[in-house]
Design a protein around this motif. Structure first.
Motif, short mmCIF file in Angstrom:
data_model
loop_
_atom_site.label_atom_id
_atom_site.label_comp_id
_atom_site.label_asym_id
_atom_site.label_seq_id
_atom_site.Cartn_x
_atom_site.Cartn_y
_atom_site.Cartn_z
N VAL A 59 26.47 -32.38 -89.10
CA VAL A 59 27.30 -31.87 -90.18
C VAL A 59 27.78 -30.47 -89.79
O VAL A 59 27.09 -29.75 -89.06
CB VAL A 59 26.51 -31.86 -91.50
CG1 VAL A 59 25.38 -30.85 -91.46
CG2 VAL A 59 27.42 -31.63 -92.68
N ASP A 60 28.97 -30.10 -90.23
CA ASP A 60 29.56 -28.85 -89.79
C ASP A 60 28.65 -27.64 -90.03
O ASP A 60 28.61 -26.71 -89.23
CB ASP A 60 30.90 -28.62 -90.50
CG ASP A 60 32.00 -29.51 -89.97
OD1 ASP A 60 33.05 -29.60 -90.63
OD2 ASP A 60 31.81 -30.12 -88.89
N SER A 61 27.90 -27.66 -91.12
CA SER A 61 27.10 -26.50 -91.49
C SER A 61 25.95 -26.22 -90.53
O SER A 61 25.37 -25.13 -90.56
CB SER A 61 26.57 -26.66 -92.90
OG SER A 61 25.76 -27.81 -93.00
N VAL A 62 25.60 -27.18 -89.67
CA VAL A 62 24.48 -26.97 -88.75
C VAL A 62 24.92 -26.98 -87.28
O VAL A 62 24.09 -26.77 -86.39
CB VAL A 62 23.36 -28.00 -88.96
CG1 VAL A 62 22.94 -28.04 -90.42
CG2 VAL A 62 23.75 -29.39 -88.46
N LYS A 63 26.18 -27.23 -87.03
CA LYS A 63 26.66 -27.27 -85.65
C LYS A 63 26.41 -25.94 -84.96
O LYS A 63 26.66 -24.87 -85.51
CB LYS A 63 28.15 -27.60 -85.61
CG LYS A 63 28.44 -29.07 -85.90
CD LYS A 63 29.94 -29.35 -85.83
CE LYS A 63 30.22 -30.83 -86.10
NZ LYS A 63 31.67 -31.12 -86.11
#
Length: 123
Positions: A59-63
């Motif tokens: 998910v973008d928030s953890v990339k």
């Protein structure tokens, strides 16, 4: 059966490694997803890895902060979480699916679920 471990309390900026160990399943054949659910929020997909390990998604928030890996010899999948933030606080679950091509962040595509492990990021 899937069992998550490795959760705990960590300060912002810290790291944790979550493990998803399987019994009764040979994880070589399964795509694995990691999901999390914060209080009052819906469960969301965080990361996943295909059965071959050749496909991963985040998910973008953890990339750039989280990585996922699998050790089929140990029948275990790992979620390495670095640079943790308060908003990463949640119960983290792993899930497995035998027939998926690639991997998915969709909850309803997974057949087996663990009981979850709490991750709390706080100073």
């Amino acid at each position: 059966q899937l069992v998550e471990s490795g959760g705990g309390l960590v300060q912002p900026g810290g790291s944790l490694r979550l493990s998803c160990a399987a019994s009764g399943l040979t994880l070589d054949y399964y795509a694995i997803g990691w999901f999390r659910q914060a209080p009052g929020k819906e469960r969301e997909g965080v990361s996943c890895i295909s059965s071959s390990g050749g496909t991963t998604n985040f998910v973008d928030s953890v990339k750039g902060r989280f990585t996922i890996s699998r050790d089929d010899a140990k029948n275990t999948v790992y979620l390495q979480m670095n640079m943790l933030k308060a908003e990463d606080t949640a119960v983290y679950y792993c899930a497995a699916d035998r027939w998926m091509s690639g991997c998915s962040a969709a909850l309803d595509e997974y057949d087996y679920w663990g009981q979850g492990t709490q991750v709390t990021v706080s100073s």
